[in-house]
Enzyme design. Structure first.
Site, PDB file in Angstrom:
ATOM      1  N   PHE A 156      57.134  -2.750  28.468  1.00 37.76           N
ATOM      2  CA  PHE A 156      57.153  -1.291  28.532  1.00 37.76           C
ATOM      3  C   PHE A 156      58.518  -0.695  28.253  1.00 37.76           C
ATOM      4  CE2 PHE A 156      58.618  -2.347  32.827  1.00 37.76           C
ATOM      5  CZ  PHE A 156      59.611  -1.405  33.039  1.00 37.76           C
ATOM      6  N   LYS A 180      50.108  -6.487  20.884  1.00 42.67           N
ATOM      7  CA  LYS A 180      49.594  -6.068  22.187  1.00 42.67           C
ATOM      8  C   LYS A 180      50.761  -5.443  22.942  1.00 42.67           C
ATOM      9  CE  LYS A 180      49.179  -6.475  26.097  1.00 42.67           C
ATOM     10  NZ  LYS A 180      49.485  -5.455  27.196  1.00 42.67           N
ATOM     11  N   GLU A 183      50.589  -1.516  28.259  1.00 43.36           N
ATOM     12  CA  GLU A 183      49.606  -0.471  28.523  1.00 43.36           C
ATOM     13  C   GLU A 183      50.230   0.730  29.232  1.00 43.36           C
ATOM     14  OE1 GLU A 183      49.586  -3.265  32.059  1.00 43.36           O
ATOM     15  OE2 GLU A 183      49.841  -3.380  29.869  1.00 43.36           O
ATOM     16  N   SER A 233      59.118 -10.541  31.634  1.00 42.49           N
ATOM     17  CA  SER A 233      59.704 -11.221  32.787  1.00 42.49           C
ATOM     18  C   SER A 233      59.606 -12.734  32.632  1.00 42.49           C
ATOM     19  CB  SER A 233      58.995 -10.787  34.066  1.00 42.49           C
ATOM     20  OG  SER A 233      57.669 -11.298  34.091  1.00 42.49           O
ATOM     21  N   CYS A 288      66.449  -5.428  29.634  1.00 44.33           N
ATOM     22  CA  CYS A 288      66.731  -6.849  29.862  1.00 44.33           C
ATOM     23  C   CYS A 288      68.201  -7.165  29.606  1.00 44.33           C
ATOM     24  CB  CYS A 288      65.840  -7.726  28.993  1.00 44.33           C
ATOM     25  SG  CYS A 288      66.149  -7.580  27.227  1.00 44.33           S
ATOM     26  N   GLU A 390      65.573 -10.319  39.554  1.00 48.02           N
ATOM     27  CA  GLU A 390      65.728  -9.357  38.461  1.00 48.02           C
ATOM     28  C   GLU A 390      65.118  -8.030  38.940  1.00 48.02           C
ATOM     29  OE1 GLU A 390      64.887  -8.871  33.677  1.00 48.02           O
ATOM     30  OE2 GLU A 390      63.399  -9.863  34.911  1.00 48.02           O
TER      31      GLU A 390
END
Length: 505
Positions: A156, A180, A183, A233, A288, A390
């Site tokens: 995201f 993909k 969402e 992740s 990240c 994280e």
């Protein structure tokens, strides 16, 4: 249906060059993080929609594989111009669903475009090797050929940039692609699909399916998907790698991070403080490559902390479309609450809450938005959850170290190895650091060392599963396979049949 419900947007899949026209069995909510309201609904793919997208990509592959390099490059050039022309529109879509401020969203699109521009040079990038007369009148050469249908599963936090780390190179190499996206902020991917179509990309070469784990597993196990790229992740990256590899696919799975910024006593502390705040709180820390840990080597810790607090106090938090806002909300309420929990656990475990973001004023009022202001935990130690996890939010941890060696031991012992930075005016120390540190991307007086598109992006250790980094020449090699050809064109003086084992001579 209420008026509010009727005004909510509907985001669906893009399959075979057009929006999906079927009925979705399941849908998810898409939020506006600045207000907390449901702004739309996104269709979730079942196995049937995944199969349809892969089938469309498989059907489009033979013609696209055989398209000339000049044809592929011309489509990429047109796509590049269209994305650049619609940069502001894409930025608004990203900001409305992710929460990041418009300037940050526009910067994301710009960095993604760098990979498109790199991929425009595909005629040069796909050149193989040639050796003449490896044996008597025998030539040998290598060629790079596409894999087939490949898939990208993206997070995201960068709904435009991270997909553009993948599909421009994959498509330029002659593959067809199924994306993909997350969402949580799906609209940018569909708009990108529309721009591909406008650029002249044949139907089925680029497809988008939305959804959750069902869609992901469908791609990971589909026999016609040859390779999978992922960013997210570490636990999910490991799952992606193990599942896709077990199903015979190539995998590049980029995982999580705990990026350290080492500040030596000789560093320019104003520069270091600027960098720590910029890299720690840009995009609300949902990067990240965000700096999440500052390691201050004695005796500069207190002075550096004072400069960081001074800068944080001036940051303006607000909706992404407010031109004064420098930092927006977090992406969901659940994520905001999880990030905020580290403030209490950090204090309970012995850290000092130097800046509490829970009370940060919000431009225009907080309302029901997913707000958490910049937060700084000082005197953090390695056994604390705020150090080990994280957090992926606007929480900056400051660790004190007694020496360079102590700091280096701390950084290299961390299980993540994505990005790191050193701030110093000592060239010898910087050179030693870049040589010794066990991290994949290193910045020297640069807090977020994201490589340019012609280099490759990726970390070490638990930040990468698989052997290949994203974009650059590693991306080209990931999306192609090498074929070696040995050829002899006979002339009238050949010596006839010889059943002996062929030898070089």
């Amino acid at each position: 249906m209420t008026d509010a419900e009727s005004q909510r947007k509907h985001i669906t899949h893009w399959i075979g060059g057009k929006p999906f026209d079927g009925e979705a069995a399941r849908r998810g909510d898409v939020y506006e993080p600045a207000t907390g309201r449901v702004a739309g609904h996104v269709d979730f793919a079942s196995a049937a929609e995944v199969d349809a997208a892969v089938a469309a990509a498989k059907a489009a592959f033979p013609a696209w594989r055989d398209a000339s390099l000049a044809k592929r490059a011309s489509v990429l050039f047109r796509f590049r111009e269209l994305v650049a022309a619609h940069r502001d529109e894409l930025a608004r879509l990203i900001s409305s669903e992710h929460g990041k401020v418009l300037s940050d969203a526009a910067g994301e699109v710009a960095r993604g475009l760098e990979v498109v521009e790199f991929a425009c040079g595909i005629p040069h990038l796909l050149k193989g090797g040639f050796s003449e007369n490896v044996s008597t009148r025998v030539d040998a050469y290598s060629i790079l050929q596409p894999l087939g249908v490949v898939a990208g599963i993206t997070p995201f936090n960068f709904p435009a940039m991270v997909p553009m780390w993948m599909f421009p190179v994959a498509i330029a190499c002659g593959n067809t692609f199924v994306l993909k996206p997350s969402e949580k902020d799906p609209s940018a991917s569909v708009r990108i699909a529309e721009l591909w179509a406008e650029a002249g990309l044949p139907d089925g070469v680029f497809n988008v399916v939305h959804g959750d784990k069902a869609a992901v597993d469908g791609l990971l196990r589909h026999p016609d998907v040859k390779a999978v790229s992922f960013v997210g992740s570490t636990p999910i990256a490991k799952y992606i790698y193990e599942t896709a590899a077990a199903n015979g696919k190539r995998v590049q799975a980029l995982g999580g991070a705990k990026n350290h910024m080492l500040v030596l006593p000789d560093a320019d502390l104003d520069l270091a403080a600027d960098a720590a705040v910029s890299a720690g709180f840009g995009s609300a820390g949902e990067r990240c490559m965000a700096i999440s840990v500052v390691v201050a080597v004695d005796p500069v810790g207190d002075e550096l902390m004072a400069k960081i607090r001074e800068r944080v106090a001036k940051l303006k938090v607000g909706p992404g479309d407010d031109p004064e806002a420098e930092m927006g909300p977090l992406v969901t309420r659940a994520h905001r609450d999880k990030v905020a929990s580290y403030l209490d656990s950090g204090v309970a475990q012995g850290a000092t809450l130097a800046v509490d973001g829970r009370g940060t004023p919000v431009l225009g009022g907080a309302g029901d938005g997913f707000w958490l202001g910049p937060t700084v935990l000082d005197h953090v130690t390695p056994e604390m959850d705020a150090y080990k996890d994280e957090i992926f939010g606007p929480v900056l941890a400051v660790v004190r170290a007694g020496s360079y060696d102590e700091a280096m031991e701390l950084i290299s012992a961390n299980p993540y190895g994505n990005g790191t930075a050193i701030f110093t005016n000592d060239g010898g120390a910087a050179r030693r650091f870049q040589n010794e540190v066990e991290v994949g991307m290193v910045g020297i007086n640069v807090p977020i060392p994201v490589p340019m598109a012609y280099y490759s992006f990726g970390g070490w250790k638990d930040s990468l599963f698989g052997d290949s980094h994203a974009h650059g020449m590693e991306g080209v090699h990931f999306y192609t396979r090498t074929k070696a050809v040995t050829a002899r064109w006979l002339d009238p003086s050949h010596g006839g049949v010889n059943l002996g084992f062929p030898t070089n001579g």
